[in-house]
Design an enzyme around this catalytic site. Structure first.
Site, PDB file in Angstrom:
ATOM      1  N   GLU A 149      42.884   4.138   5.206  1.00 10.69           N
ATOM      2  CA  GLU A 149      43.418   4.010   6.567  1.00 10.69           C
ATOM      3  C   GLU A 149      43.373   2.551   7.011  1.00 10.69           C
ATOM      4  OE1 GLU A 149      44.669   6.403   8.432  1.00 10.69           O
ATOM      5  OE2 GLU A 149      43.976   8.265   7.475  1.00 10.69           O
ATOM      6  N   GLU A 207      53.475   5.313  10.006  1.00  4.13           N
ATOM      7  CA  GLU A 207      52.386   4.448   9.533  1.00  4.13           C
ATOM      8  C   GLU A 207      52.953   3.418   8.565  1.00  4.13           C
ATOM      9  OE1 GLU A 207      49.459   8.239  10.327  1.00  4.13           O
ATOM     10  OE2 GLU A 207      49.587   7.460   8.289  1.00  4.13           O
ATOM     11  N   HIS A 256      52.964   9.909   6.416  1.00  8.31           N
ATOM     12  CA  HIS A 256      53.225   9.836   7.856  1.00  8.31           C
ATOM     13  C   HIS A 256      54.119   8.625   8.091  1.00  8.31           C
ATOM     14  CE1 HIS A 256      49.200  12.119   8.246  1.00  8.31           C
ATOM     15  NE2 HIS A 256      50.221  12.956   8.256  1.00  8.31           N
ATOM     16  N   HIS A 267      47.557   5.227   4.392  1.00  6.24           N
ATOM     17  CA  HIS A 267      47.901   5.624   5.769  1.00  6.24           C
ATOM     18  C   HIS A 267      47.556   4.534   6.782  1.00  6.24           C
ATOM     19  CE1 HIS A 267      48.464  10.130   5.412  1.00  6.24           C
ATOM     20  NE2 HIS A 267      48.088   9.802   4.189  1.00  6.24           N
TER      21      HIS A 267
END
Ligand SMILES: [Zn+2]
Length: 374
Positions: free
Chosen positions: A335, A169, A166, A259
Site C-alpha cells: 500500500e 489507485e 483498484h 495498491h
C-alpha cells in the site's frame, strides 16, 4: 469557464460552474456501485482567477478519513503534478487555487490513463527479455495484458506482480514503471541476478475498464476485483478469472499486489496473517522481505499499517489471502499513500509519481533477498 471530464480516467459531476469563487462539484459513483472517491477533471477559462472548488457530500464517500490532511493534485501539462491548498470540514472538500494558465487539471492523485499503460507495454516489447501475451478481455472489451520477463526454467522461482485492481489507485501504475524499467535494465546487477534465479509474470493493469471509466474501486459492472479471487467468473470478473487461470498453469512462489491507501500516510505491507493456513515459514519470508525493503527505501516502513486479522479470520476473497493459501507462497499487498509519507514529506508534490517509481525500483532489492528462500 468550463469543466470537462470526458477523457480517459476523467470523473466529475458539475453542480455549479458560473463563478470562479463558487465552483461546486460532486464525485460520481463507480458504475453499479456505491463507491466514490476518484476525481479527475479539466477546468478552463480561469487564468489568474482565484478559484474556489467545493466537492459536496463527501461524508458518504468510500473513505471519508482519506480527505483529512489531504491535498489535491493539479497540473497544467498532465506530466508534472503539484499539490494545491485543500481543506475538509467533514463533508465538503474545498480547493483554493489561482491557476497560472488558462487550462488546469485537478485529480485525486496523478492520473495514469489506459492509453499510457498501452504505450508503456508497447515500448517494453522491444526488450528481448519481455514476452507479451493477451490473456483475455474485460467486460468493455479491453485487453488483459500479461508480461513475462525472463525465461521460465528448471529450478527458477515464479514471481507474480500485479497492480491496479483498484483503478483509482494510480500510484500502482507509477510504481510499475519504476519496477519494470529497473527489471529490464540489463546493466543493473540486482535485476540480472533476479532474472537468473526467477521468472516474473507481471499484470501492469488488472482493471483497464475501471481505469478508463474513472472508477475508484470497481470494474465495469461494479465488481470489486480484490473480493473476487475465491470465485471469479467470466460474467462478473473476467479480469481475475483469466489471471488466476494463468497462475494455476505457472504455479506461484511469490505474489505482490500493488495498491494505494486513501487514509494512511505511509507505505506499508499487508500480509495474510489471518489465514487459517498462515505459517511460520510465510511469516519469516514476509519479515525478510519487509526488512530488506526498509533498507532499500527509507520511504517504506513497518510500524504503521492495517490491524492484523485475527488468526483464521482472513477474508479469503482477497487476492493476497487467496494466493498465500492456494499456493502456500509469500503473498503480500503493498500500500502507498494518496496523501504523503508523514516521516519524509514533500511539500510541493506529496507522495508523487517519481517517488512511486523509486519505491518500485527498491522492491527488486527486497524480492531478490527472498528469492533463494521462496
Ligand atoms: Zn486498493
Amino acid at each position: 469557464m468550463k469543466i470537462s471530464s470526458q477523457f480517459d480516467g476523467g470523473s466529475i459531476e458539475v453542480v455549479s460552474c458560473e463563478s470562479p469563487d463558487n465552483i461546486q462539484v460532486k464525485i460520481p459513483k463507480d458504475n453499479q456501485s456505491e463507491f466514490y472517491q476518484w476525481f479527475y477533471f479539466r477546468l478552463s477559462g480561469v487564468e489568474e482567477q482565484a478559484c474556489t472548488i467545493k466537492f459536496l457530500d463527501l461524508e458518504k464517500s468510500a473513505y471519508p478519513a482519506g480527505w483529512k490532511d489531504y491535498r489535491a493534485v493539479a497540473s497544467y501539462d498532465r506530466e508534472h503534478w503539484f499539490r494545491v491548498p485543500t481543506e475538509f470540514d467533514g463533508d465538503t472538500l474545498t480547493i483554493t487555487h489561482t491557476p497560472g494558465l488558462n487550462s488546469v487539471y485537478y485529480a485525486y492523485f496523478a492520473p495514469y490513463s489506459t492509453e499510457r499503460v498501452s504505450d508503456f507495454i508497447a515500448s517494453l516489447q522491444h526488450s528481448p527479455l519481455v514476452d507479451t501475451q493477451v490473456l483475455g478481455e474485460t467486460l468493455d472489451g479491453q485487453d488483459m495484458d500479461l508480461l513475462t520477463i525472463g525465461e521460465p526454467g528448471e529450478g527458477k522461482k515464479v514471481c507474480w506482480v500485479i497492480g491496479r485492481q483498484h483503478p483509482g489507485e494510480t500510484m500502482a501504475s507509477w510504481w510499475m514503471e519504476g519496477f519494470l524499467e529497473r527489471l529490464l535494465d540489463d546493466s543493473d546487477p540486482i535485476s540480472r541476478e533476479a532474472l537468473a534465479k526467477a521468472v516474473f509474470y507481471v499484470v501492469p493493469n488488472m482493471n483497464p475498464d475501471g481505469s478508463r471509466r474513472g472508477h475508484l474501486r470497481t470494474n465495469a459492472c461494479g465488481a470489486n476485483l480484490n473480493r473476487e479471487w475465491q470465485t471469479p467468473s467470466m460474467e462478473r470478473s473476467p479480469e481475475v478469472f483469466v489471471v488466476r487461470e494463468k497462475m494455476q498453469q505457472t504455479g506461484v512462489d511469490f505474489c505482490l499486489d500493488v495498491h494505494g491507501d486513501e487514509a494512511l500516510p505511509y507505505n506499508f505491507i499487508a500480509g495474510a496473517e489471518g489465514n487459517p493456513s498462515w505459517s511460520e515459514r510465510q511469516a519469516d519470508l514476509q519479515k525478510q522481505f519487509t526488512d530488506a525493503l526498509k533498507i532499500a527505501s527509507p520511504d517504506f516502513q513497518t510500524e504503521y499499517g492495517y490491524p492484523l486479522d485475527a488468526p483464521g479470520e482472513a477474508n479469503m476473497t482477497v487476492c493476497t489471502n487467496y494466493m498465500a493459501d492456494a499456493f502456500d507462497c509469500l503473498a503480500m499487498t503493498l500500500e502507498m499513500p494518496f496523501k504523503d509519507t508523514v516521516d519524509s514529506p514533500d511539500e510541493e508534490e506529496g507522495w508523487s509519481p517519481d517517488r512511486c517509481r523509486r519505491l518500485g525500483e527498491a522492491n527488486l532489492n527486497a524480492i531478490l533477498s527472498v528469492i533463494p528462500n521462496l
